[in-house]
Write a protein that holds these residues in place. Sequence first.
Motif, short mmCIF file in Angstrom:
data_model
loop_
_atom_site.label_atom_id
_atom_site.label_comp_id
_atom_site.label_asym_id
_atom_site.label_seq_id
_atom_site.Cartn_x
_atom_site.Cartn_y
_atom_site.Cartn_z
N TYR A 1 1.07 -1.10 0.01
CA TYR A 1 -0.14 0.08 0.06
C TYR A 1 1.01 1.25 0.03
O TYR A 1 1.92 1.12 0.54
CB TYR A 1 -1.05 0.14 1.21
CG TYR A 1 -1.94 -1.01 1.11
CD1 TYR A 1 -3.19 -0.91 0.60
CD2 TYR A 1 -1.60 -2.33 1.58
CE1 TYR A 1 -4.08 -1.88 0.44
CE2 TYR A 1 -2.39 -3.38 1.53
CZ TYR A 1 -3.86 -3.29 0.78
OH TYR A 1 -4.63 -4.26 0.45
N VAL A 2 0.24 2.41 -0.47
CA VAL A 2 0.84 3.78 -0.54
C VAL A 2 0.02 4.74 -0.02
O VAL A 2 -1.03 4.64 -0.19
CB VAL A 2 1.26 4.34 -1.85
CG1 VAL A 2 2.11 5.28 -1.84
CG2 VAL A 2 2.09 2.95 -2.68
N GLY B 1 3.43 -7.82 4.85
CA GLY B 1 2.66 -6.41 4.05
C GLY B 1 3.74 -5.63 4.11
O GLY B 1 4.76 -5.56 4.66
N ARG B 2 3.43 -4.63 3.05
CA ARG B 2 4.46 -3.20 2.97
C ARG B 2 3.76 -2.07 2.78
O ARG B 2 2.65 -2.00 2.02
CB ARG B 2 5.44 -3.50 1.65
CG ARG B 2 5.92 -4.83 1.76
CD ARG B 2 6.88 -4.98 0.30
NE ARG B 2 8.13 -3.86 0.18
CZ ARG B 2 8.80 -3.82 -0.96
NH1 ARG B 2 8.45 -4.66 -2.08
NH2 ARG B 2 9.81 -2.97 -0.82
N LEU B 3 4.11 -1.07 3.49
CA LEU B 3 3.54 0.29 3.32
C LEU B 3 4.73 1.25 2.82
O LEU B 3 5.73 1.60 3.52
CB LEU B 3 3.04 0.66 4.63
CG LEU B 3 2.45 2.20 4.71
CD1 LEU B 3 1.30 2.46 3.66
CD2 LEU B 3 1.80 2.58 6.00
N PHE B 4 4.33 2.23 1.91
CA PHE B 4 5.30 3.11 1.42
C PHE B 4 4.40 4.36 1.66
O PHE B 4 3.39 4.53 1.38
CB PHE B 4 5.65 3.08 0.02
CG PHE B 4 6.49 1.79 -0.45
CD1 PHE B 4 7.95 2.03 -0.50
CD2 PHE B 4 5.95 0.63 -0.83
CE1 PHE B 4 8.66 0.74 -0.73
CE2 PHE B 4 6.78 -0.44 -0.91
CZ PHE B 4 8.00 -0.28 -1.16
N SER B 5 5.04 5.62 2.26
CA SER B 5 4.41 6.81 2.67
C SER B 5 5.26 7.68 2.25
O SER B 5 6.48 7.77 2.39
CB SER B 5 4.20 6.84 4.20
OG SER B 5 3.25 5.74 4.61
N LEU B 6 4.87 8.75 1.37
CA LEU B 6 5.41 9.64 0.64
C LEU B 6 4.94 11.28 1.53
O LEU B 6 3.85 11.41 1.87
CB LEU B 6 5.13 10.02 -0.67
CG LEU B 6 5.65 8.97 -1.69
CD1 LEU B 6 5.12 7.76 -1.58
CD2 LEU B 6 5.53 9.55 -3.08
N ASP B 7 5.93 12.10 1.48
CA ASP B 7 5.54 13.53 1.95
C ASP B 7 6.65 14.31 1.56
O ASP B 7 7.84 13.91 1.87
CB ASP B 7 5.49 13.52 3.42
CG ASP B 7 4.47 14.92 4.01
OD1 ASP B 7 5.08 16.08 3.54
OD2 ASP B 7 3.34 14.48 4.39
N GLN B 8 6.25 15.44 0.99
CA GLN B 8 7.36 16.51 0.35
C GLN B 8 7.97 17.40 1.61
O GLN B 8 8.81 18.09 1.22
CB GLN B 8 6.71 17.44 -0.83
CG GLN B 8 5.74 18.05 -0.51
CD GLN B 8 4.98 19.10 -1.48
OE1 GLN B 8 5.85 19.14 -2.41
NE2 GLN B 8 3.76 19.04 -1.64
N ASP B 9 7.16 17.32 2.67
CA ASP B 9 7.69 18.33 3.60
C ASP B 9 8.67 17.73 4.68
O ASP B 9 8.51 16.37 5.27
CB ASP B 9 6.27 18.64 4.69
CG ASP B 9 6.80 20.05 5.44
OD1 ASP B 9 7.96 20.16 5.76
OD2 ASP B 9 5.81 20.83 5.90
N GLU B 10 9.93 18.31 4.83
CA GLU B 10 10.59 17.71 5.73
C GLU B 10 10.25 17.57 7.07
O GLU B 10 10.58 16.46 7.71
CB GLU B 10 11.93 18.87 5.60
CG GLU B 10 13.29 18.42 6.38
CD GLU B 10 13.90 16.91 6.11
OE1 GLU B 10 14.32 16.17 6.83
OE2 GLU B 10 13.83 16.75 4.65
N ASP B 11 9.40 18.47 7.75
CA ASP B 11 8.71 18.22 8.98
C ASP B 11 8.16 16.91 9.14
O ASP B 11 8.14 16.45 10.21
CB ASP B 11 7.77 19.54 9.27
CG ASP B 11 8.36 20.77 9.11
OD1 ASP B 11 9.83 20.91 9.57
OD2 ASP B 11 7.81 21.92 9.41
#
Length: 304
Positions: free
Chosen positions: A29-30, A51-61
């Motif tokens: 999942y993403v 299971g696998r989870l990839f999480s994205l975020d462009q904010d360094e915080d």
Amino acid sequence: MELQSPVYHIPALLEECIDGLAVKPDGTYVDVTFGGGGHSRAILEHLGEGGRLFSLDQDEDARRNSLDDDRFTFVHSNFRYLKNFMRYYGVEQVDGILADLGVSFHHFDDSERGFSFRFEGPLDMRMNQRALQTAAQVVASYSEEQLANLFFLYGELKSARRIASALVSARASSPITTTEQLLEVVRPYVNRKQEKKELAQLFQALRIEVNREMESLRRLLEQSVELLAPGGRLVILTYHSLEDRMVKNFIRTGNVEGRAEQDFFGRIETPFRAVNHKVIVPDEAEIERNPRSRSAKLRIAERV
């Protein structure tokens, strides 16, 4: 830096989002909008060891909220590059993609980020602080016509032209670099009875432009067709009509413009099946607990 709240974010419709993903224990999942990690934690609770989870975020915080779990991978990037990163990690298809397109409490409540008209701060509004263009630069460099179109299309403001004209006149004598300076110029042109609503719409318009949010959403939706395995779920939480219309059109027709292409029998050809035909919104109890969830709209689709 003035932080008004210790809460990074409270996800809206959390249970409904997780139910919509229909998480398989061994699935991949993403979560393309990691933020405070609320959705990601809930997904991990439903995943098994395989299971696998990839999480994205462009904010360094957001990286500071990263989760210590072998099944979890944090990707510091805008979700417009989702396909590239999945290829980098050797993932050809996923079983679910979740996007919460709302702005985190953290962003609204941090005066230094300039997302809210409630606090004085620099006119910034960048989700990715490495990006070059700020809201101040948009106000300083866009033509009157560009600003008017921006406020009308992304903010749905009736006074868009008058606001744009006032900003162009004001910036000729003094740079507009803070939220307070912007408010001083635009306040005479908003409806006093709806001042908070219209100022929020104005700031929304600038934020969308600075972060190229509509373009990013379009690219995410287009990539989801290739990335989702048959039966995979697309779960999108929107907060304004422009986003919701794009998502609704894409699920119904396979493109954000809503151009319906029909087969020989007159059936609309689309890569998705709508799971919920009626948009899901928070109930009164959730809105009372979390007033910022009021404008949330959830759409769920399954890859055919």
